[in-house]
Design an enzyme around this catalytic site. Structure first.
Site, mmCIF file in Angstrom:
data_model
loop_
_atom_site.group_PDB
_atom_site.id
_atom_site.type_symbol
_atom_site.label_atom_id
_atom_site.label_comp_id
_atom_site.label_asym_id
_atom_site.label_seq_id
_atom_site.Cartn_x
_atom_site.Cartn_y
_atom_site.Cartn_z
ATOM 1 N N ASP A 1 -55.269 -74.042 62.303
ATOM 2 C CA ASP A 1 -55.813 -73.571 61.027
ATOM 3 C C ASP A 1 -56.745 -72.482 61.233
ATOM 4 O OD1 ASP A 1 -56.732 -74.382 58.446
ATOM 5 O OD2 ASP A 1 -58.411 -76.000 59.321
ATOM 6 N N HIS B 1 -51.113 -65.323 57.740
ATOM 7 C CA HIS B 1 -50.367 -65.969 58.487
ATOM 8 C C HIS B 1 -49.443 -65.171 59.335
ATOM 9 C CE1 HIS B 1 -50.995 -69.329 55.865
ATOM 10 N NE2 HIS B 1 -51.049 -68.670 54.841
ATOM 11 N N LEU C 1 -39.335 -75.829 77.824
ATOM 12 C CA LEU C 1 -40.398 -76.242 76.935
ATOM 13 C C LEU C 1 -39.707 -76.680 75.896
ATOM 14 C CD1 LEU C 1 -43.457 -76.443 76.260
ATOM 15 C CD2 LEU C 1 -43.112 -74.239 75.251
HETATM 16 C C1 FPP Z 1 -53.155 -73.043 58.266
HETATM 17 O O1 FPP Z 1 -54.262 -71.827 57.778
HETATM 18 C C2 FPP Z 1 -52.041 -72.472 58.461
HETATM 19 C C3 FPP Z 1 -50.738 -72.904 57.985
HETATM 20 C C4 FPP Z 1 -50.808 -73.863 56.850
HETATM 21 C C5 FPP Z 1 -49.632 -72.267 58.329
HETATM 22 C C6 FPP Z 1 -49.623 -71.966 59.773
HETATM 23 C C7 FPP Z 1 -48.440 -70.751 59.674
HETATM 24 C C8 FPP Z 1 -48.395 -70.027 60.800
HETATM 25 C C9 FPP Z 1 -49.177 -69.895 61.957
HETATM 26 C C10 FPP Z 1 -47.311 -68.878 60.514
HETATM 27 C C11 FPP Z 1 -45.864 -69.326 60.589
HETATM 28 C C12 FPP Z 1 -45.604 -70.274 61.758
HETATM 29 C C13 FPP Z 1 -44.560 -70.413 62.521
HETATM 30 C C14 FPP Z 1 -44.599 -71.586 63.316
HETATM 31 C C15 FPP Z 1 -43.405 -69.503 62.041
HETATM 32 P P1 FPP Z 1 -54.734 -71.920 56.507
HETATM 33 O O2 FPP Z 1 -54.030 -71.306 55.551
HETATM 34 O O3 FPP Z 1 -55.130 -73.447 56.118
HETATM 35 O O4 FPP Z 1 -56.208 -71.205 56.613
HETATM 36 P P2 FPP Z 1 -57.574 -71.654 55.810
HETATM 37 O O5 FPP Z 1 -57.905 -72.906 55.997
HETATM 38 O O6 FPP Z 1 -58.698 -70.594 56.551
HETATM 39 O O7 FPP Z 1 -57.354 -71.564 54.346
#
Ligand code: FPP
Length: 273
Positions: free
Chosen positions: A35, A52, A146
């Protein structure tokens, strides 16, 4: 574990952390709620996409470290069933990012003997994403190191509903024994041991519909660090914290005594320790 030590430079902070880890008490399975990508970008005056993209670097570092530690499984919460509520452009961009990740990382996953597996309602994803995921799963299916589970279009409640539906369908009208083992065996994670440690970045104290069944006895670790800032060192610190915990699984503590808080022992008439 040795693979990690070999990869670290002597004297480096991560090396000190790695050496403090007890290799006999490693978690077999770590799950992570990644997150804070959006907040990371916002703090820098950048678009969420940048957050991201930066989050992908942490994904790479964490996968590599778990593989070097010799863990069995790592489950990453990449997209929840609720994430469709985000702006369409952000959702589309996440799919593009995921497809890019798979294209670029496959050779590295193969080199590290990592098996990629996706969990969630995959049939509802854009067809090319499902296709790429299936392709990556097939290519890595015989790898023995893994296992990385990507939770995509995933919801813990949806998973339990799907498991019960599958059980009922299998029974074809005859009576069916529904017990914990039967439900576990029909979850997306069937055959994968439950997570020992659940990490959540960016400080939120909730489990957000992630692996609801499987985290029944997982140790929780929440850090204020935003996902794109989460490093190998942060992962090692989470494991060290995990190793300090006394896992009781509802039974007695490691010292064989019931977990009674001394402050209440007098009122309950239980002799204090
Ligand atoms: C949460 O941050 C993150 C996500 C919903 C997506 C996670 C994606 C990645 C780490 C990149 C791609 C992943 C892979 C496995 C290829 P948020 O957007 O909810 O952050 P915020 O709460 O600060 O808005």
């Amino acid at each position: 574990m040795q693979a990690l030590l070999d990869a670290l430079k002597p004297g480096q902070e991560d090396e000190t952390l790695a050496r403090a880890i007890d290799p006999r008490r490693l978690p077999a399975h770590i799950a992570i709620i990644m997150d804070g990508n959006g907040r990371w970008a916002k703090r820098r005056g950048q678009l969420r996409l940048a957050g991201h993209k930066a989050g992908m670097r942490s994904v790479r570092a964490v996968i590599e470290t778990c593989a070097q530690l010799g863990l069995n499984a790592l489950t990453l919460y990449a997209f929840s069933v609720e994430n469709w509520k985000r702006p369409r452009t952000e959702v589309e961009m996440l799919w593009r990012l995921l497809r890019t990740y798979m294209r670029l990382e496959l050779p590295e996953l193969m080199r590290q003997n990592i098996r990629l597996y996706a969990i969630g309602r995959l049939e509802a994803l854009p067809p090319q994403v499902t296709e790429d995921l299936k392709e990556a799963m097939a290519q890595t299916s015989t790898n023995t190191g893994l296992q990385v589970n990507l939770a995509i279009n995933y919801g813990g409640r949806a998973e339990i509903v799907d498991a019960v539906k599958a059980l009922v369908e299998e029974s074809r009208g005859s009576t069916v024994e529904i017990d914990e083992a039967a439900i576990s065996a029909h979850l997306y994670t069937a055959g994968i041991p439950d997570p020992d440690l659940l990490i959540r970045t960016s400080g939120e104290m909730r489990v957000s519909n992630f692996l609801l069944w499987q985290i029944a006895y997982a140790e929780l670790y929440v850090t204020e660090t935003l996902w794109p800032d989460f490093t190998r060192g942060d992962l090692l610190r989470a494991i060290l914290d995990y190793q300090k915990r006394d896992r009781r699984f509802g039974g007695l503590g490691a010292n064989g005594r019931p977990p009674v808080d001394d402050r209440f022992s007098e009122t309950l008439g239980i002799p204090a320790r």
